[in-house]
Design a protein around this motif. Structure first.
Motif, PDB file in Angstrom:
ATOM      1  N   SER A 189       0.740  -1.143   0.025  1.00  0.00           N
ATOM      2  CA  SER A 189       0.061  -0.042  -0.141  1.00  0.00           C
ATOM      3  C   SER A 189       0.881   1.176  -0.010  1.00  0.00           C
ATOM      4  O   SER A 189       0.420   2.227  -0.398  1.00  0.00           O
ATOM      5  N   LEU A 190       1.512   1.093   0.632  1.00  0.00           N
ATOM      6  CA  LEU A 190       3.077   2.238   0.382  1.00  0.00           C
ATOM      7  C   LEU A 190       3.200   2.647  -0.789  1.00  0.00           C
ATOM      8  O   LEU A 190       3.503   3.411  -1.224  1.00  0.00           O
ATOM      9  N   ALA A 191       4.456   1.774  -1.321  1.00  0.00           N
ATOM     10  CA  ALA A 191       4.154   1.505  -2.931  1.00  0.00           C
ATOM     11  C   ALA A 191       3.172   2.572  -3.222  1.00  0.00           C
ATOM     12  O   ALA A 191       3.969   2.767  -4.816  1.00  0.00           O
ATOM     13  N   GLU A 192       2.082   2.068  -3.500  1.00  0.00           N
ATOM     14  CA  GLU A 192       0.585   1.839  -4.268  1.00  0.00           C
ATOM     15  C   GLU A 192       0.981   3.865  -3.797  1.00  0.00           C
ATOM     16  O   GLU A 192       0.691   3.800  -5.793  1.00  0.00           O
ATOM     17  N   ARG A 193       0.889   4.280  -2.844  1.00  0.00           N
ATOM     18  CA  ARG A 193       0.458   5.750  -3.313  1.00  0.00           C
ATOM     19  C   ARG A 193       2.003   6.154  -3.995  1.00  0.00           C
ATOM     20  O   ARG A 193       2.147   7.484  -5.111  1.00  0.00           O
ATOM     21  N   LYS A 194       3.456   5.805  -3.855  1.00  0.00           N
ATOM     22  CA  LYS A 194       4.489   6.527  -4.412  1.00  0.00           C
ATOM     23  C   LYS A 194       4.250   5.818  -5.545  1.00  0.00           C
ATOM     24  O   LYS A 194       4.636   7.686  -6.909  1.00  0.00           O
ATOM     25  N   TYR A 195       3.727   5.241  -6.391  1.00  0.00           N
ATOM     26  CA  TYR A 195       3.272   5.152  -7.352  1.00  0.00           C
ATOM     27  C   TYR A 195       2.407   5.937  -8.380  1.00  0.00           C
ATOM     28  O   TYR A 195       3.054   7.171  -9.219  1.00  0.00           O
ATOM     29  N   ILE A 196       1.279   5.888  -7.050  1.00  0.00           N
ATOM     30  CA  ILE A 196       0.661   7.333  -8.010  1.00  0.00           C
ATOM     31  C   ILE A 196       1.556   9.109  -8.172  1.00  0.00           C
ATOM     32  O   ILE A 196       0.904   9.846  -8.988  1.00  0.00           O
ATOM     33  N   GLU A 197       1.455   8.784  -6.807  1.00  0.00           N
ATOM     34  CA  GLU A 197       1.987  10.099  -6.447  1.00  0.00           C
ATOM     35  C   GLU A 197       3.349  10.315  -7.073  1.00  0.00           C
ATOM     36  O   GLU A 197       3.575  11.661  -7.544  1.00  0.00           O
ATOM     37  N   ALA A 198       3.951  10.064  -8.097  1.00  0.00           N
ATOM     38  CA  ALA A 198       5.560   9.915  -9.044  1.00  0.00           C
ATOM     39  C   ALA A 198       4.956   9.848 -10.347  1.00  0.00           C
ATOM     40  O   ALA A 198       5.726  11.121 -11.301  1.00  0.00           O
ATOM     41  N   GLU A 199       3.920   8.793 -10.438  1.00  0.00           N
ATOM     42  CA  GLU A 199       4.128   9.206 -12.130  1.00  0.00           C
ATOM     43  C   GLU A 199       2.881  10.014 -12.624  1.00  0.00           C
ATOM     44  O   GLU A 199       2.410  10.136 -13.493  1.00  0.00           O
ATOM     45  N   PHE A 200       1.556   9.668 -11.186  1.00  0.00           N
ATOM     46  CA  PHE A 200       0.169  10.736 -11.662  1.00  0.00           C
ATOM     47  C   PHE A 200      -0.075  11.496 -10.865  1.00  0.00           C
ATOM     48  O   PHE A 200      -1.047  11.908 -10.031  1.00  0.00           O
ATOM     49  N   PRO A 201       0.987  12.880 -10.710  1.00  0.00           N
ATOM     50  CA  PRO A 201       0.953  13.817  -9.584  1.00  0.00           C
ATOM     51  C   PRO A 201      -0.338  14.697 -10.177  1.00  0.00           C
ATOM     52  O   PRO A 201      -0.563  15.462  -8.364  1.00  0.00           O
ATOM     53  N   ASP A 202      -0.772  14.839 -10.887  1.00  0.00           N
ATOM     54  CA  ASP A 202      -2.705  15.358 -10.709  1.00  0.00           C
ATOM     55  C   ASP A 202      -3.243  15.425 -10.350  1.00  0.00           C
ATOM     56  O   ASP A 202      -4.067  15.861 -10.073  1.00  0.00           O
ATOM     57  N   TYR A 203      -3.485  13.895 -10.044  1.00  0.00           N
ATOM     58  CA  TYR A 203      -4.227  13.172  -9.317  1.00  0.00           C
ATOM     59  C   TYR A 203      -3.699  13.008  -7.880  1.00  0.00           C
ATOM     60  O   TYR A 203      -3.006  13.122  -7.381  1.00  0.00           O
ATOM     61  N   GLN A 204      -5.228  13.263  -6.908  1.00  0.00           N
ATOM     62  CA  GLN A 204      -5.122  13.806  -5.452  1.00  0.00           C
ATOM     63  C   GLN A 204      -5.192  12.118  -4.869  1.00  0.00           C
ATOM     64  O   GLN A 204      -6.441  11.498  -5.282  1.00  0.00           O
ATOM     65  N   TYR A 205      -4.413  11.583  -4.412  1.00  0.00           N
ATOM     66  CA  TYR A 205      -4.674   9.825  -3.786  1.00  0.00           C
ATOM     67  C   TYR A 205      -5.685   9.774  -2.259  1.00  0.00           C
ATOM     68  O   TYR A 205      -4.703  11.061  -1.425  1.00  0.00           O
ATOM     69  N   ILE A 206      -6.698   9.374  -2.193  1.00  0.00           N
ATOM     70  CA  ILE A 206      -7.224   9.136  -1.455  1.00  0.00           C
ATOM     71  C   ILE A 206      -7.109   7.889  -1.007  1.00  0.00           C
ATOM     72  O   ILE A 206      -7.666   6.525  -1.977  1.00  0.00           O
ATOM     73  N   GLU A 207      -6.591   7.441   0.586  1.00  0.00           N
ATOM     74  CA  GLU A 207      -7.044   6.141   0.436  1.00  0.00           C
ATOM     75  C   GLU A 207      -7.944   5.645   1.869  1.00  0.00           C
ATOM     76  O   GLU A 207      -8.691   6.859   2.942  1.00  0.00           O
ATOM     77  N   ILE A 208      -8.459   4.359   1.870  1.00  0.00           N
ATOM     78  CA  ILE A 208      -9.727   4.141   2.559  1.00  0.00           C
ATOM     79  C   ILE A 208      -9.169   2.772   2.974  1.00  0.00           C
ATOM     80  O   ILE A 208      -8.810   1.410   2.232  1.00  0.00           O
ATOM     81  N   VAL A 209      -9.035   2.344   4.327  1.00  0.00           N
ATOM     82  CA  VAL A 209      -8.165   1.793   5.273  1.00  0.00           C
ATOM     83  C   VAL A 209      -9.718   0.604   4.864  1.00  0.00           C
ATOM     84  O   VAL A 209     -10.784   0.806   4.789  1.00  0.00           O
ATOM     85  N   GLU A 210      -9.325  -0.892   5.290  1.00  0.00           N
ATOM     86  CA  GLU A 210     -10.267  -1.609   5.012  1.00  0.00           C
ATOM     87  C   GLU A 210     -11.478  -1.630   6.136  1.00  0.00           C
ATOM     88  O   GLU A 210     -12.743  -2.361   5.010  1.00  0.00           O
ATOM     89  N   GLU A 211     -11.141  -1.906   6.993  1.00  0.00           N
ATOM     90  CA  GLU A 211     -12.505  -1.546   7.574  1.00  0.00           C
ATOM     91  C   GLU A 211     -13.751  -0.112   7.424  1.00  0.00           C
ATOM     92  O   GLU A 211     -14.371  -0.248   8.513  1.00  0.00           O
ATOM     93  N   ASP A 212     -13.031   0.571   6.581  1.00  0.00           N
ATOM     94  CA  ASP A 212     -14.089   1.846   6.314  1.00  0.00           C
ATOM     95  C   ASP A 212     -14.637   1.658   5.173  1.00  0.00           C
ATOM     96  O   ASP A 212     -15.506   2.289   4.643  1.00  0.00           O
ATOM     97  N   ASP A 213     -14.305   0.507   4.313  1.00  0.00           N
ATOM     98  CA  ASP A 213     -14.085   0.813   3.135  1.00  0.00           C
ATOM     99  C   ASP A 213     -15.620   0.688   2.944  1.00  0.00           C
ATOM    100  O   ASP A 213     -16.283   1.448   2.114  1.00  0.00           O
ATOM    101  N   ASP A 214     -16.975  -0.087   3.791  1.00  0.00           N
ATOM    102  CA  ASP A 214     -18.309  -0.309   3.521  1.00  0.00           C
ATOM    103  C   ASP A 214     -18.872   1.518   3.737  1.00  0.00           C
ATOM    104  O   ASP A 214     -19.945   1.568   3.183  1.00  0.00           O
ATOM    105  N   ALA A 215     -18.540   1.866   5.063  1.00  0.00           N
ATOM    106  CA  ALA A 215     -18.640   2.957   5.512  1.00  0.00           C
ATOM    107  C   ALA A 215     -18.474   4.263   3.952  1.00  0.00           C
ATOM    108  O   ALA A 215     -19.478   5.285   3.750  1.00  0.00           O
TER     109      ALA A 215
END
Lengths: 338, 338
Positions: free
Chosen positions: B40-66
């Motif tokens: 999950s760390l690498a995923e954030r680093k990947y998107i932030e480095a390669e596609f900086p125009d996107y705002q990256y927003i993470e949802i941890v698993e127990e919050d998925d439903d909400a």
């Protein structure tokens, strides 16, 4: 004068004049390696079955040079250019690599597909020199897509070239096991290469031969024929089916030829595959065939362990398998050309 | 109430209102498996480095439903939905699979990416039942693309689902060896799983331990931490770097955890990987890491042969490698969304 194989038994010297989109397959083998012949057969069957609106036109390798300007003059935007698949991208088979460069750097306005290949440029001065020439030629074509037939080649193509790379099995695996004959099985067959890629030690072969006393007769052959001088699109299917009949009559195949394993898969014949000089069979086996019970790969030289692996493939029952979905990236690529 | 990690240390309960395109990553782990945390760390680093125009927003698993209904209400066509990668697609980790189904079947109008995964549905009644539920959920989304992190999973995904499938390495391999610390090395570390995927025999471990008398101290650990109860996006990088320091201080890693091999690659630490219950590490090794000299895979139980493999990785010199080009299919997919 260039020959164009419109159908395997319909060779013309001028391109047909009609509005049908064309699929030009360059580099089609006329040499007697049945693995490469099976690839070119499978390529035709694939396009004719999945994209019947294309007119499929083959150019055998010795006609590549003469055909390029003829095709260049007639080609339209809707047409697709392709170069046959195999295990010869790199600097080990330079005649193929040179033809590939010429085709890729010529038809830069058309979707151009390098059919499923393994790649191997040697890590020495000559290899790096040839790699640079290929890089220069391939990058001239923004519409070129390379297809890798194993993950090692997928990695190598992506790190070597700037072109798009997709991942599918070897084209021969598009053909289906259930379509081929079942014969009474007797004896075992060693299918061994005699070329520069050979790495299996003679002593290992001798030990295996001793192991197989119970599976007489033991014959030796290669998938490169020396009974004919040349094979063309009109003779290849008959020779391919004859080869499959040979495999179907064996209790066991021992080989260092990737396509001998593929033919064993197609005919339900127990098979043990050994390595070549750069792992192309090994990687393709682990990527696509590991779950097929009647074939296995080995790097072993220990007789007792080889015996266990032989027993395992001989005791295995054949079962259904389906590799057609694995060609989806190729299918999507061609389907989106329209 | 759903938590959205805009930055690892900036958690909000409402989505930011701005015109920036959003990249929503669901299923982010809060459990203490450092392999999944590194993903999950690498995923954030990947998107932030390669596609900086996107705002990256993470949802941890127990919050998925909400979070699903909140995101559903705000999402626009330009946004991308993703579900975190790992080795849990299938019926072995049903909480993950159920969350994945819900996300995939909800955001059917947006590019939806299942980040690099291994897949394993068991070949029994329960496995096939769950597979059917996943097939039904996944096929509701025509914009869903599955990413396989090994060729075996690529084949399985393509034969199981109708969705587009692409092929890249595990996301942690996007991170670079040269960025991590070099420490003085001492002793050897066994990194062993204690879960249902464990297949390595205790006897083999005991024999290895005897072999490594010369590499004291010998420690045992797992990449699943029991020193903390939970890991979140704001704590994971520190724990990940601490784990890499642990690896950097070892002369040798023996493991049955795929990510312990990946951490060994990143830190230049000699490593021997053994199998799990369904071959996910083995296949990923042969697909991406076989040419990296200081790591190796084994199915061996013979002490003498294991010794040879250990000697080979310990004698190997580190060398450059480059797996970034292998993410090209993923890169093209995201780049073409605009």
């Amino acid at each position: 004068m260039a020959n164009f194989y419109i159908n395997p038994n319909n060779v013309v010297h001028e391109l047909p004049k009609n509005n049908q989109p064309k699929f030009f397959m360059f580099g089609v083998p006329s040499y007697t390696n049945l693995g490469d012949q099976a690839i070119s057969l499978a390529e035709r069957k694939y396009i004719e079955a999945e994209f019947p609106d294309y007119q499929y036109i083959e150019i055998v390798e010795e006609d590549d040079d003469a055909a390029i300007p003829v095709v260049k003059q007639c080609i339209t935007k809707q047409d697709i250019v392709a170069f046959t698949g195999g295990g010869n991208m790199g600097n080990l088979y330079l005649n193929h690599e040179r033809a590939r460069r010429k085709v890729f750097s010529t038809f830069t306005d058309n979707l151009t597909i390098s059919f499923p290949q393994s790649i191997h440029f040697e890590d020495n001065e000559a290899g790096l020199y040839e790699q640079k020439l290929s890089q220069e030629a391939y990058q001239k074509n923004p519409n070129l897509v390379l297809v890798a037939r194993d993950a090692q080649s997928y990695h190598r193509m992506q790190t070597t070239f700037n072109n798009k790379v997709i991942f599918t099995p070897d084209m021969v695996l598009y053909m289906q096991y259930k379509k081929f004959p079942k014969l009474k099985r007797q004896g075992s067959l060693f299918v061994l290469r005699r070329d520069a890629e050979k790495v299996v030690k003679d002593k290992v072969i001798q030990n295996m031969k001793a192991l197989l006393r119970a599976y007489q007769p033991i014959e030796f052959t290669d998938t490169v024929l020396d009974t004919v001088k040349t094979i063309t699109p009109d003779t290849r299917e008959k020779l391919f089916r004859k080869e499959l009949s040979l495999f179907s009559g064996q209790k066991l195949i021992i080989t260092d030829r990737w396509h001998a394993m593929v033919f064993s898969v197609l005919t339900g014949t127990p098979c043990l595959l050994m390595g070549n000089s750069y792992g192309k069979g090994k990687h393709a086996y682990f990527d696509w065939l590991e779950y097929i019970n009647w074939v296995s790969y080995t790097d072993e030289e220990d007789t007792e362990r080889i015996k266990q692996q032989i027993n395992a493939v001989m005791e295995a029952k054949t079962h259904a398998y389906d590799l057609i979905p694995d060609f989806k990236q190729l299918h999507d690529l061609i389907a989106h050309n329209r």
